[in-house]
Structures are given as C-alpha cells and as structure tokens.
Design an enzyme around this catalytic site. Structure first.
Site, PDB file in Angstrom:
ATOM      1  NE  ARG A   1      -1.247  17.759 -43.375  1.00  0.00           N
ATOM      2  CZ  ARG A   1      -1.956  16.984 -43.649  1.00  0.00           C
ATOM      3  NH1 ARG A   1      -2.881  16.760 -44.432  1.00  0.00           N
ATOM      4  NH2 ARG A   1      -1.745  15.752 -43.161  1.00  0.00           N
TER       5      ARG A   1
ATOM      6  CG  HIS B   1       2.689  23.557 -48.968  1.00  0.00           C
ATOM      7  ND1 HIS B   1       2.860  23.418 -47.404  1.00  0.00           N
ATOM      8  CD2 HIS B   1       1.405  23.094 -49.023  1.00  0.00           C
ATOM      9  CE1 HIS B   1       1.613  23.169 -47.008  1.00  0.00           C
ATOM     10  NE2 HIS B   1       0.823  22.734 -47.926  1.00  0.00           N
TER      11      HIS B   1
ATOM     12  CE1 TYR C   1      -9.579  30.744 -68.129  1.00  0.00           C
ATOM     13  CE2 TYR C   1     -10.525  29.286 -66.441  1.00  0.00           C
ATOM     14  CZ  TYR C   1     -10.413  29.452 -67.762  1.00  0.00           C
ATOM     15  OH  TYR C   1     -10.615  28.835 -68.729  1.00  0.00           O
TER      16      TYR C   1
END
Length: 820
Positions: A29, A75, A119
C-alpha cells in the site's frame, strides 16, 4: 483445552500479527517500487486502463468504469481509495507529469473536492503509455490477483524514470516516504551522463545536471543546503517559497503572488493571513484579493500607505505558508524491502531495471525470431518442389496424413509442415516467395543483434540511452521551480526594516531607539521638540544615529565592552524614557555606558580585520586595538581597556588605521596628530598619553578621527555647554606630537560655558542637539557659520535658565551608510 489444540502466547501472537500487518502495509500500500515508482494501486489503475484499451488516442471513459474494473479485478480496498488515486494522478498541481488525462471537475488548489466518479471521465496520458510499453513481451514478472482468477504485473516495464520525475509520498507503519519530483529533461541528462561515465558519476557531478527538485506548482527553493543533504543522504529539509513581485494598482503598492509552494492550500493560506491581520501581526495589509482563474494563480496583497513591501513579504514568509518545508525522505522498495536511497541510488536502480527489461524483451524477441526463421526455412525447402507438394497434398486422405507425408519426404519438422499446409495459394507467387526470402535474411540479422544485446552490456546501455533521449524529445519542458542559492534560514533582520533610528542613552542609564522620521528639521535658534520624559535627576547624555541591522558596541567607563544589535534595543516614542541598560546587558551597578561604536557585520572576518577601535579616557590616555578583538562577545562583556585609578573611559571610535586624531578638552584646547603615532595593542593594555592636561580639573570631552582620504573637505564643529557653536577649517589646527597640550579651538567664557562636544561635519549633515531637560532640536549644519578658531561661535539652541546641552550628534545625509 480439547485434543490437538495448543497454548499460544498472546505476546508472541501480537508481535507476529503486527509484523505481518505492517509488512503488508509497507509492500502492498504505502511505499513505491524503486523500479517504476508506483504503489500497487497506481500500477493497477494504469493496468486496468491498459486492459480496457483506454489509451491517449481513444475516447474518454467514465471514471466509475475504470474504478469498477480495478476494484473488481485487482484492488479490493474500496472504491474511494481507487478513485482518489485516479484524481491525484490527473491533477497538474499534484504530479509534475500527470499520468491520467481527466475531463471534468478534478478539484482545485483550494482543496475543493472532485466531482463524483460518475460525472468525471478519464483516459491515459501519452507519457503513461511509455510505462506500459513492451508489457506483452514478457519483460516483467506476472502474479495472480487477489482471488487467483486473473494475472497482473508485479512492476511495469517503464521507459520513464517515474520515481524521479513524479516523486512519491506515503505513510507506512513505522516509516514514511516523501520523494520530491524532478524535471524530466534534467533527470534524463543526468542518467545519460551516468551511463556515459560507466555508472561511476559522483553525486556532485550528478547535481550539475539535476540542479534540485522541480515542483509542479513552481515557487522558489530558498537555500541549497537541504537539497545537497537530500541528494547525498536521501534525507533533507528543503525550504520552499512562493514567487511574488510588486505592482502598483490604483496608486497603492501591492504584493502579487504568482506561484505558491507545493502542497499548500490556497484558501487556507488566505484565511490564515486574514486571521493574522485581525491579530495585529499583519498591520501593513489593507486588503487581500484572490484573482486566480483558469489562466493561472494570482493572490493580491494590497498594502497600506508607508508600508515597506519587502519587510511585509518577509513577515508573510515567516507567519504563513507562503514559505513551507519539504522534508525529503527517499524510501522505496528494493527487492521488496524498504531502503533509504540517495540520488545516485535512484538512478542506478532505474538503469538496472531497464537492463532487466531489455534482457527479457530481447530474449522474447529472439525466441520469436527463431521460431519464425524455423518456419521460413521450411517454406524455402519446398520452393523448388511446389508441383510435387501439391500432388502429395491431393493424394493425402486428411490434414494429419498430409503432415506426415511432408515430414517424411522433405525432412521438415511438425511445426514447419503445419505452416506449409496453412500457406495460402496467393502466397506462392514469385513476388511473395521473394518477400519470404528477404524476411528470412532480415530475421537472421535481428537474431544476431539480439544475441549481441544479451551478451554485451554496452549495447544495452546504448539502447537505454537512445530510448531515454527519445522520451526527452517528446516530453521535455522548462524548470518551474527556481533556485535561490543564497537563501538560508530566517534571520530576524528579514522582518525588521533597516531604517535609520535615533538611539538615546540617559545619564541614569536608560536606552531606547526611535525612528528618525519622528524628528523634523528646524532652523538655527529654534526651541526644539519634546524628546523624552526623563526623571528630575536624569538627563540624556548620548544620542546616536544608527540603522536597525547594525551592530552596537557599548563601552563602559570601567573599560568593559558589550555587544548588541540595534534592533535588540527596545523601541520607544520621542517622549518615552526607554529601558534601563542593566535589563539588556549584564552591567555592574557601579558602572555605566560612556561610549559606543556602530559597526557592520562583526561575523565577517575580512571586515573586522580592516578596522581598529581607538579609545580615549577623561585623563587623555589613548589606545588603539584591532576591531577583531571585540568580534566575539560574551554574556558578561569583555575587557576593552585597563583603566588607571581615578580615570574613566570617555570615547571609542572605529578607524582604518590612518586617520587624523583630534582630542578636545573642556577648557577649549584641542590637539591633532596622526593615528600612526599610536601603536596597536591588545585588549589587556592601558594605552599611552594622547593629550597633556595642565589643569588638574580639566578633562577630555571628545575625540574625532578624520579619514586621511577626506582631504579636509569638511569642518570641525565645536559646541559649548551654553548652546554656542561654530565650524572652523581643519587646516587651522596644526599637527603636533602625541602628548602635547594642544591649541585653542573656542574662546571659553562664562557666557559660552565649557566645551561640550566636537564633531567632524560637512554641509550635507544635520545635527541633533539634546538638552539635559530632554528637549531635542534638529538643525542643518549648513546653517552654522564657518568662523575662526579662537572665536566663541553663534547660538545654536535657546536654553532656559539652569538648562544645558547634554549631547550633540550628527545625521549622515549622503547615499550609502558611511558608518560600516
């Protein structure tokens, strides 16, 4: 406890579990791989877009589509983590070279949140494709995804030095990384030079190519020490400043900020400045306006009248995030382990990765070429037997039977036989057959080249360099972050205007500094302004014109020397009494300051070696000591001169060693001799006789040292106790030997009073005259007549009954400070 179970120490289990967790965070990570400079989530985002075919020349796709692809296949850590990563990869103010081309609202420098993933739309940047190139050529290791259903690359076969050009930041367990971005042109130049030098370039030589980090928001790197530390050790603190300039808008001076430091929130910056204005720490700002738009950043600080822009800008640097720090900590994963790396290590690991990629790519291409050559050899074997081939195929029962026949009759392999049978009839024309022969010859050359690539290191380095130069040609741009090599940490002087101030020291030992602008010039014979409110038994003894950034040496009547900066002296108004000197320096109760010297930078060794301190006592003893002896202050002062019994130090003057010395007594006598007649001695000496005082009640009242290069353009000014003064020519005072009685400089009478002060002046100077009552008058020297040596002079200031002059000081008018 049931059979088969065993006891486990909770301490051991906690340690083991925590180590497993921390290593998972570190590797999976928080830390980037040193080879491609990517964390797993960044790598998976790019790989997900690669698999979906969303390249720089394709149409934009909804961000939610990519998030779903990455989340479902590679992931499984939450959609927010994936989308936030995509957003940062698309922000031009976050990455120096963005990896994703975003369309829609992706946030702003004010930390406005981006629009929801449904969006916004994205596609790859062209530079990202350089990181994925050759992925299908077995260039990197492949691993299974989280559920073993799909495969993903362990690292990308990047052609760009992504970790160097884009940097990385992250917080792991027990460690963190903060790698700054660099300019791609400088980085590639450094890598190519490193290759040319046989991978033996020193860090100092690398720094000739990579000057410093290059941040996406521009700004200025202030000082170079942090950069050098970061390049050499992998850790360093880099000072970042905003880029600003001055403009005049509607008659007001304004500070315009065009670029802010990396990772600074513009909105928070402005809010904090407004808070400081309300707290009274930014009194010079009249208004702040944010005029930023899509064309660029622009913050306008409108200043109040009479505000010094440079001082205010330094305050903004001091108290706001217009100046920040970037703490470099180059930690990346090397072979799966976190390692701290300097700039040379980062370059070496990238080159090693490129070698590995080229070796694996060459092996893949070599195998592919050999396989194709093997097929072409089969074709070439049957070129002269096409008619026989056709008859054999026609007689065969099926495809398998035809393959066996070909293998037996033409001695070809199974692969060759299948390829021969798959050939189309149109490829049997003479033209097509010629092409096959040409292809075979070219493949033989390629095979030879790939073998050389695998065997010879220098050929691989040449390929790496050629590919890097191609990248540089495509993506190079100018450096955004400027470098101020002279910058250093904040000094208090940066926040204090170096203006002229009036220093006053009272008979009782009170000191203050006041802006010179508070004192207005008056004509000769004026009554003066109220200078200060002193106690009945106190009066002002010393007055000095200085600048805030100068050094002040204070000499006491017992021969001690103390060290102060002018700005360290408490500020007070004209009418304030000031602060007791004992509260500023460690002065003995039975001692008091009698003399002072203004100097330049006492830490400058070259400066202090060129000057001397000339001292005189009330009994006429004179001493010369190098200024260097007084450049190392101590808390409780240092010994400046050994004072004889019944005597006290009166005056101290800074000289260059070749001055003309004038010593005056209160009786009106003055002596002139060359400074060269006074031998330089150490601090622990008492000096020699400067003037012989014939009257036991007579004392020295002052000394001046005139530079021999002045050529006597100025005049000698004398002022008496009752307010009389005059100017006279220096040539009226003949040279005598040191230790003489001197000659008359003013006709001392009951009307004039004793001599109180002597000064060397020019027509361009002003005088500050202070009465014992605290009244101060400022007059022009040009208003005072030049008169004969033995006259009593003219009245300079009107005195009331029982009042007298306490001190006289001149104000320097020429440009450039003569007191250095």
């Amino acid at each position: 406890m049931s059979e088969g179970e065993k006891l486990v120490s909770i301490e051991d289990e906690m340690k083991s579990s925590y180590i497993d967790y921390s290593m998972s965070v570190i590797i999976s990570r928080a830390l980037p791989d040193v080879r491609d400079g990517l964390k797993p989530v960044h790598r998976r985002v790019l790989y997900g877009m690669y698999k979906l075919g969303i390249f720089s020349n394709s149409s934009y796709k909804k961000s939610a589509r990519i998030v779903g692809e990455v989340l479902g296949k590679y992931h499984p850590h939450g959609d927010i983590s994936v989308y936030d990563t995509m957003v940062r990869m698309a922000q031009e103010w976050t990455l120096r070279y963005p990896l994703i081309d975003g369309q829609g609202n992706f946030g702003s420098l004010d930390a406005d949140p981006p629009a929801a993933m449904r969006y916004t739309e994205v596609r790859m940047k062209k530079i990202s494709e350089e990181m994925l190139l050759d992925l299908k050529k077995n260039t990197v290791d492949i691993q299974l995804n989280f559920d073993d259903s799909l495969e993903e690359p362990v690292v990308l076969p990047t052609r760009i030095p992504n970790l160097l050009i884009n940097g990385s930041s992250g917080i792991a367990v027990g460690m963190a990384t903060n790698i700054p971005p660099h300019n791609i042109k400088e980085t590639i130049n450094a890598i190519c030079a490193y290759i040319d030098n046989g991978n033996n370039l020193s860090i100092e030589q690398i720094m000739k190519y990579i000057k410093a980090p290059d941040f996406p928001t521009g700004g200025i790197i202030y000082g170079y020490e942090g950069v050098k530390n970061a390049f050499h050790t992998g850790r360093g603190r880099i000072i970042l400043r905003a880029k600003a300039h001055l403009e005049e808008i509607q008659g007001r001076q304004c500070i315009i900020v065009d670029e802010i430091p990396y990772q600074v929130n513009k909105s928070d910056l402005i809010t904090r400045t407004v808070e400081l204005m309300k707290e009274g720490k930014m009194e010079g700002i009249y208004q702040i306006r944010d005029e930023s738009d899509r064309n660029g950043l622009r913050i306008v600080y409108i200043l109040k009248q009479n505000t010094h822009p440079k001082i205010l800008l330094n305050k903004l640097f001091k108290y706001t995030s217009l100046q920040t720090y970037f703490n470099v900590n180059n930690i990346a994963l090397v072979n799966g382990k976190p390692v701290k790396l300097n700039i040379k290590d980062l370059i070496q690991h990238f080159i090693d990765h490129r070698h590995d990629v080229i070796i694996r790519r060459s092996k893949y291409q070599l195998t592919k070429c050999k396989n194709r050559v093997h097929v072409l050899v089969g074709f070439l074997k049957i070129l002269d037997h096409l008619d026989i081939l056709i008859q054999m195929i026609k007689k065969s029962k099926n495809h398998g039977d035809a393959c066996k026949t070909l293998i037996k009759e033409f001695k070809v392999s199974e692969i060759q036989s299948k390829s021969i049978l798959d050939i189309r009839l149109q490829n049997l024309t003479s033209l097509e057959l010629e092409k096959l022969k040409k292809e075979h010859d070219e493949l033989i050359k390629k095979i030879d080249f790939f073998k050389k690539v695998l065997d010879q290191y220098h050929i691989r380095t040449k390929i790496i360099k050629e590919e890097l130069l191609e990248i540089k040609k495509k993506y190079q741009d100018s450096r955004r972050t400027q470098i101020d090599y002279s910058g250093n940490k904040f000094n208090i002087e940066d926040l204090i205007e170096n203006e002229q101030v009036v220093l006053t020291i009272s008979h009782a030992g009170y000191i203050k500094r006041t802006s010179l602008s508070e004192y207005k010039r008056q004509g000769r014979g004026g009554i003066g302004n109220r200078g200060a409110t002193a106690r009945e038994y106190d009066f002002f003894k010393h007055l000095l014109i200085a600048r805030n950034h100068q050094y002040l040496l204070l000499f006491t009547e017992k021969g001690k020397c103390f060290w102060l900066r002018v700005y360290e002296i408490p500020e007070g108004s004209k009418i304030s009494k000031g602060r007791a000197i004992q509260n500023i320096i460690h002065l003995q109760q039975d001692d008091k300051v009698n003399a002072y010297i203004l100097t330049g930078d006492l830490t400058n060794k070259e400066y202090v070696r060129n000057y001397y301190v000339m001292m005189v006592t009330q009994k006429g003893i004179i001493k010369k000591t190098p200024l260097e002896n007084y450049s190392r202050p101590r808390k409780y002062g240092i010994n400046a001169i050994v004072i004889r019994k019944g005597d006290s130090l009166l005056e101290a003057i800074k000289t260059k060693g070749d001055s003309h010395v004038f010593i005056a007594a209160k009786s009106g006598k003055i002596i002139r001799f060359s400074e060269k007649n006074v031998r330089s001695t150490g601090r622990a000496s008492s000096g020699v006789i400067g003037i012989h005082l014939s009257d036991k009640n007579d004392i020295v009242i002052g000394m001046i040292c005139v530079n021999v290069n002045v050529k006597e353009k100025g005049h000698l000014l004398v002022v008496s106790e009752k307010g009389f003064g005059k100017r006279s020519y220096l040539k009226d005072y003949r040279f005598t030997n040191r230790g003489g009685k001197g000659i008359k400089t003013i006709n001392v009478t009951k009307k004039t009073g004793n001599l109180i002060a002597i000064k060397y002046v020019t027509d361009q100077d002003d005088l500050m005259i202070i009465k014992k009552s605290g009244i101060i008058i400022r007059i022009s020297v040009s208003d005072i007549r030049v008169m004969g040596r033995t006259t009593q002079g003219v009245r300079l200031i009107n005195l009331k009954k029982n009042d007298a002059i306490a001190d006289v000081e001149k104000i320097y008018k020429p440009t450039g400070d003569p007191i250095l």
